[in-house]
Design a protein around this motif. Structure first.
Motif, short mmCIF file in Angstrom:
data_model
loop_
_atom_site.label_atom_id
_atom_site.label_comp_id
_atom_site.label_asym_id
_atom_site.label_seq_id
_atom_site.Cartn_x
_atom_site.Cartn_y
_atom_site.Cartn_z
N HIS A 73 -11.84 0.76 1.48
CA HIS A 73 -10.60 0.88 0.73
C HIS A 73 -10.84 1.32 -0.71
O HIS A 73 -10.00 1.08 -1.58
N ILE A 125 -8.15 3.40 -2.59
CA ILE A 125 -6.83 2.82 -2.87
C ILE A 125 -6.72 2.51 -4.36
O ILE A 125 -7.66 2.01 -4.97
N LYS A 131 -7.63 -9.51 -2.70
CA LYS A 131 -8.92 -9.24 -3.34
C LYS A 131 -9.98 -8.90 -2.29
O LYS A 131 -10.76 -7.95 -2.47
N ALA A 166 -6.14 0.27 -6.76
CA ALA A 166 -6.05 -1.19 -6.82
C ALA A 166 -5.07 -1.67 -7.89
O ALA A 166 -4.35 -2.64 -7.68
N TYR A 173 -9.49 -7.64 0.71
CA TYR A 173 -9.17 -6.33 1.28
C TYR A 173 -9.60 -5.21 0.34
O TYR A 173 -10.24 -4.25 0.75
N LEU A 174 -9.27 -5.35 -0.92
CA LEU A 174 -9.58 -4.29 -1.88
C LEU A 174 -11.06 -4.17 -2.18
O LEU A 174 -11.52 -3.13 -2.65
N VAL A 218 -1.67 -1.46 -6.42
CA VAL A 218 -1.49 -2.48 -5.38
C VAL A 218 -1.27 -3.85 -6.01
O VAL A 218 -0.38 -4.61 -5.59
N TRP A 219 -2.05 -4.18 -7.05
CA TRP A 219 -1.86 -5.47 -7.73
C TRP A 219 -0.49 -5.53 -8.40
O TRP A 219 0.17 -6.57 -8.39
N TYR A 259 0.80 -1.22 0.00
CA TYR A 259 0.00 0.00 0.00
C TYR A 259 0.83 1.27 0.00
O TYR A 259 0.35 2.29 -0.46
#
Length: 112
Positions: free
Chosen positions: A90, A93, A82, A95, A84-85, A98-99, A55
């Motif tokens: 969130h 964020i 997955k 994504a 969490y996002l 992050v991925w 993050y």
């Protein structure tokens, strides 16, 4: 009174439908799977290191936590991420980023 109950019921059904579409409602089997995954990596030092790297972009995952991540398995790692996002908490964020960081982290840790 019946009208209030019907209004509540229809609102609850709409909310449940929205959550289901967003992927927030998990089956008991999915919840159990994620619980077992969390136990493998723990919420302590390794959980913090992994989260910080994913993050914030700071490469903080040490060799021991890399080993825990890899031993947890890629499926656990991806499903936890997955989950969490998918949380509305969130939504702000990035994504995609992050991925991307997740792929880099997994690649680095799997070579150790």
């Amino acid at each position: 009174m019946a009208e209030a109950t019907n209004q509540f019921s229809s609102k609850a059904i709409r909310a449940a439908f929205c959550f289901a579409i967003m992927g927030i409602i998990l089956t008991e089997g999915q919840q159990d799977f994620l619980t077992e995954c969390r136990k493998k990596v723990d919420h302590g030092q390794c959980g913090w290191q992994i989260g910080n790297e994913l993050y914030s972009g700071n490469a903080t995952v040490d060799q021991q936590c890399c080993s825990r991540l890899v031993n947890m398995g890629e499926k656990c790692h991806k499903e936890l991420l997955k989950d969490y996002l998918s949380s509305p908490d969130h939504a702000n964020i990035n994504a995609t980023e992050v991925w991307r960081r997740s792929d880099i982290l997994w690649s680095r840790c799997s070579k150790i």
